[in-house]
Design an enzyme around this catalytic site. Structure first.
Site, PDB file in Angstrom:
ATOM      1  N   GLY A   1      42.877  46.495  53.444  1.00  0.00           N
ATOM      2  CA  GLY A   1      41.995  47.264  52.567  1.00  0.00           C
ATOM      3  C   GLY A   1      42.633  48.466  51.883  1.00  0.00           C
ATOM      4  O   GLY A   1      41.921  49.381  51.460  1.00  0.00           O
TER       5      GLY A   1
ATOM      6  N   LEU B   1      40.746  36.687  50.784  1.00  0.00           N
ATOM      7  CA  LEU B   1      41.460  35.434  50.972  1.00  0.00           C
ATOM      8  C   LEU B   1      40.508  34.284  51.278  1.00  0.00           C
ATOM      9  O   LEU B   1      40.434  33.795  52.399  1.00  0.00           O
ATOM     10  CB  LEU B   1      42.492  35.593  52.096  1.00  0.00           C
ATOM     11  CG  LEU B   1      43.513  36.715  51.865  1.00  0.00           C
ATOM     12  CD1 LEU B   1      44.439  36.856  53.053  1.00  0.00           C
ATOM     13  CD2 LEU B   1      44.316  36.487  50.582  1.00  0.00           C
TER      14      LEU B   1
ATOM     15  N   ILE C   1      36.248  30.728  46.218  1.00  0.00           N
ATOM     16  CA  ILE C   1      34.836  30.987  45.903  1.00  0.00           C
ATOM     17  C   ILE C   1      34.240  29.705  45.319  1.00  0.00           C
ATOM     18  O   ILE C   1      34.840  29.100  44.440  1.00  0.00           O
ATOM     19  CB  ILE C   1      34.720  32.163  44.909  1.00  0.00           C
ATOM     20  CG1 ILE C   1      35.350  33.415  45.539  1.00  0.00           C
ATOM     21  CG2 ILE C   1      33.269  32.421  44.519  1.00  0.00           C
ATOM     22  CD1 ILE C   1      35.335  34.655  44.668  1.00  0.00           C
TER      23      ILE C   1
ATOM     24  N   ASN D   1      40.238  39.550  39.956  1.00  0.00           N
ATOM     25  CA  ASN D   1      41.124  39.576  41.123  1.00  0.00           C
ATOM     26  C   ASN D   1      42.427  40.256  40.739  1.00  0.00           C
ATOM     27  O   ASN D   1      42.810  40.268  39.560  1.00  0.00           O
ATOM     28  CB  ASN D   1      41.420  38.141  41.576  1.00  0.00           C
ATOM     29  CG  ASN D   1      42.330  38.088  42.795  1.00  0.00           C
ATOM     30  OD1 ASN D   1      42.167  38.869  43.740  1.00  0.00           O
ATOM     31  ND2 ASN D   1      43.291  37.182  42.793  1.00  0.00           N
TER      32      ASN D   1
ATOM     33  N   HIS E   1      46.488  40.077  41.723  1.00  0.00           N
ATOM     34  CA  HIS E   1      47.486  39.245  42.414  1.00  0.00           C
ATOM     35  C   HIS E   1      48.840  39.955  42.337  1.00  0.00           C
ATOM     36  O   HIS E   1      49.221  40.447  41.273  1.00  0.00           O
ATOM     37  CB  HIS E   1      47.557  37.867  41.742  1.00  0.00           C
ATOM     38  CG  HIS E   1      48.459  36.931  42.482  1.00  0.00           C
ATOM     39  ND1 HIS E   1      48.071  36.299  43.645  1.00  0.00           N
ATOM     40  CD2 HIS E   1      49.742  36.555  42.256  1.00  0.00           C
ATOM     41  CE1 HIS E   1      49.081  35.564  44.087  1.00  0.00           C
ATOM     42  NE2 HIS E   1      50.104  35.699  43.261  1.00  0.00           N
TER      43      HIS E   1
ATOM     44  N   ASP F   1      43.988  31.762  41.689  1.00  0.00           N
ATOM     45  CA  ASP F   1      44.915  32.434  40.773  1.00  0.00           C
ATOM     46  C   ASP F   1      45.072  31.774  39.411  1.00  0.00           C
ATOM     47  O   ASP F   1      46.147  31.835  38.823  1.00  0.00           O
ATOM     48  CB  ASP F   1      46.314  32.535  41.437  1.00  0.00           C
ATOM     49  CG  ASP F   1      46.251  33.231  42.780  1.00  0.00           C
ATOM     50  OD1 ASP F   1      45.450  34.161  42.927  1.00  0.00           O
ATOM     51  OD2 ASP F   1      47.016  32.838  43.683  1.00  0.00           O
TER      52      ASP F   1
ATOM     53  N   GLU G   1      49.474  48.394  41.746  1.00  0.00           N
ATOM     54  CA  GLU G   1      48.088  47.935  41.968  1.00  0.00           C
ATOM     55  C   GLU G   1      47.126  49.113  42.026  1.00  0.00           C
ATOM     56  O   GLU G   1      46.075  49.106  41.387  1.00  0.00           O
ATOM     57  CB  GLU G   1      48.002  47.135  43.281  1.00  0.00           C
ATOM     58  CG  GLU G   1      48.756  45.828  43.219  1.00  0.00           C
ATOM     59  CD  GLU G   1      48.542  44.953  44.445  1.00  0.00           C
ATOM     60  OE1 GLU G   1      48.212  43.774  44.265  1.00  0.00           O
ATOM     61  OE2 GLU G   1      48.728  45.434  45.582  1.00  0.00           O
TER      62      GLU G   1
HETATM   63  C1  GAR Z   1      47.261  43.134  47.697  1.00  0.00           C
HETATM   64  O1  GAR Z   1      48.626  43.324  47.446  1.00  0.00           O
HETATM   65  C2  GAR Z   1      46.698  42.087  46.756  1.00  0.00           C
HETATM   66  O2  GAR Z   1      47.335  42.040  45.526  1.00  0.00           O
HETATM   67  C3  GAR Z   1      47.000  40.827  47.519  1.00  0.00           C
HETATM   68  O3  GAR Z   1      46.732  41.127  48.852  1.00  0.00           O
HETATM   69  C4  GAR Z   1      47.032  42.512  49.066  1.00  0.00           C
HETATM   70  C5  GAR Z   1      45.856  43.106  49.787  1.00  0.00           C
HETATM   71  O4  GAR Z   1      46.229  44.241  50.498  1.00  0.00           O
HETATM   72  N1  GAR Z   1      46.193  39.755  47.035  1.00  0.00           N
HETATM   73  C6  GAR Z   1      46.624  38.496  46.981  1.00  0.00           C
HETATM   74  O5  GAR Z   1      47.722  38.163  47.374  1.00  0.00           O
HETATM   75  C7  GAR Z   1      45.627  37.517  46.382  1.00  0.00           C
HETATM   76  N2  GAR Z   1      46.234  36.260  46.139  1.00  0.00           N
HETATM   77  P1  GAR Z   1      45.105  45.192  51.096  1.00  0.00           P
HETATM   78  O6  GAR Z   1      44.259  44.386  52.063  1.00  0.00           O
HETATM   79  O7  GAR Z   1      45.858  46.289  51.802  1.00  0.00           O
HETATM   80  O8  GAR Z   1      44.309  45.706  49.940  1.00  0.00           O
END
Ligand code: GAR
Length: 180
Positions: free
Chosen positions: A11, A77, A80, A94, A96, A137, A166
């Site tokens: 998170g 993860l 949907i 989303n 990525h 994706d 991000e």
């Molecule tokens: C983030 O880096 C996000 O981009 C990635 O998971 C991480 C979540 O981290 N998402 C994916 O890979 C989606 N395919 P967090 O739980 O610390 O926010």
């Protein structure tokens, strides 16, 4: 604009979105998680309502109760279902941690993405913010930002660079979409 954030992991992305709520003029009214995770604790610590569920009918109902207008995935993860994506067409986004369409699809999430990018000795990686459909994706791309891989780059060092992008760009893009 009331938004819901869907998360499954540590998170940190959710945290950045919560920390920037006032500055960027959106309100996180609900956090949905599909398992017990740190993201849920972070939301509860901030006083945001949470829902732990894998039942998409129930999720849809709780979104309506909270008058949610947009769904933001932050490390969520799970696939949907199509009916839900169609109902929320162009209202689910989303983030990525790579430059899609490369390094996307099933199995490509979090550190697995960075490990693959480093192993392939890519010159660049980055982030992609995109609309969500029922396949991993593959929805329309809204925004990308690039970062160069350096000599001796590791999956961990790349992850740190990507997270920085991000946390900076996701709130900005949400605000842009709200203004539209
Ligand atoms: C983030 O880096 C996000 O981009 C990635 O998971 C991480 C979540 O981290 N998402 C994916 O890979 C989606 N395919 P967090 O739980 O610390 O926010």
């Amino acid at each position: 604009m009331k938004i819901a954030v869907f998360a499954s992991g540590t998170g940190t992305t959710l945290q950045a979105l919560m920390d920037n709520q006032v500055r960027y003029d959106y309100q996180i009214s609900l956090v949905v998680v599909n398992r017990v995770c740190q993201a849920r604790d972070r939301a509860e610590d901030t006083g945001i309502s949470t829902l732990l569920s894998k039942d998409w009918m129930q999720i849809d109902q709780v979104l309506a109760e909270h008058q949610i207008q947009m769904i933001v995935l932050a490390g969520f993860l799970a696939i949907i279902p199509q009916w839900f994506c169609e109902k929320w067409d162009n209202k689910i986004i989303n983030i990525h941690p790579a430059l899609l369409p490369k390094y996307g699809g099933k199995g490509f999430y979090g550190e697995h993405v960075h490990e693959a990018v480093v192993a392939a000795k890519e010159e660049f990686s980055g982030i992609t913010i995109h609309y969500v459909n029922e396949c991993y994706d593959s929805g329309a791309i809204i925004f990308q930002a690039k970062v160069a891989l350096e000599e001796g780059e590791t999956a961990d060092s790349l992850a740190a660079k990507i997270h920085k992008l991000e946390y900076q760009h996701y709130p900005e893009v949400i605000e842009e979409l709200i203004k539209k």
